[in-house]
Motif scaffolding. Structure first.
Motif: not given
Length: 217
Positions: A49, A62-63
């Motif tokens: 994240n 990932k976002t």
């Protein structure tokens, strides 16, 4: 006799310099091999994240966030086959932080085409790359025409009115256009060749010196 002594000093000075340069290249070689190994390992890791991770080069993240399509930047570049076009770069707001999102390459005729702006803002996977200083030999950006040659941070602020993280997110995926850039650990590593060159020069000078000395004695 004094001439021979000075000549010997001269020769061994250059031998020492070449040996030092060769040793420095060995140090650089080991550093580069370790860096490549770190990059390869990082690219194999599961995406983390973005908001909860310590940023570093080649980190898979990932976002989700809000993509600004109105301030979309078109950066001139070649694709992997050497064809000229643009890399499409968007401001991306994640929480209170601003990032540049490199979504990939398009041909010239796709500029301003709305079909390239289809993306799920809730599912953004990519790789972090620290932004490097622009090449001073490249042409100046044309902000009025939205035609860029470098991601100059002052120009980006003028164009968007925002400051951004020093890390650019390179989008991952298999889209046709924009076609995401393939991020690999393929880094130039010629230090072994340079080291062999310097050591060879040192050995060659030493052999010539020994030959001349034997011939003159």
């Amino acid at each position: 006799m004094r001439y021979k002594f000075l000549f010997s000093i001269f020769v061994f000075f250059f031998i020492s310099v070449f040996l030092a340069l060769g040793s420095w290249q060995i140090i650089r070689l080991n550093w580069k091999l370790e860096l490549i190994n770190q990059i390869e390992t990082s690219l194999k890791d599961i995406p983390v994240n973005l908001s909860n991770s310590k940023h570093k080069n080649y980190l898979r993240v990932k976002t989700r966030g809000s993509i600004d399509f109105e301030k979309q930047i078109y950066l001139y570049n070649l694709n992997e086959k050497g064809k000229p076009g643009f890399e499409v770069i968007n401001p991306l707001k994640v929480g209170n932080n601003n990032y540049l999102l490199n979504r990939g390459w398009i041909p010239f005729n796709k500029k301003e085409d709305e079909t390239i702006n289809v993306i799920d803002e809730n599912y953004i996977n990519g790789v972090l790359r620290k932004q490097i200083k622009p090449n001073i030999f490249k042409p100046e950006n044309d902000l009025s025409e939205n035609y860029w040659f470098t991601l100059d941070r002052d120009d980006i602020f003028k164009f968007t009115g925002k400051n951004f993280s020093p890390y650019v997110i390179y989008l991952s995926g298999n889209n046709e256009f924009p076609k995401p850039k393939s991020i690999t650990a393929n880094i130039s590593n010629n230090h072994k060749k340079y080291a062999l060159t310097w050591f060879s020069l040192a050995i060659s000078i030493l052999l010539i010196y020994l030959y001349l000395r034997k011939k003159n004695y």
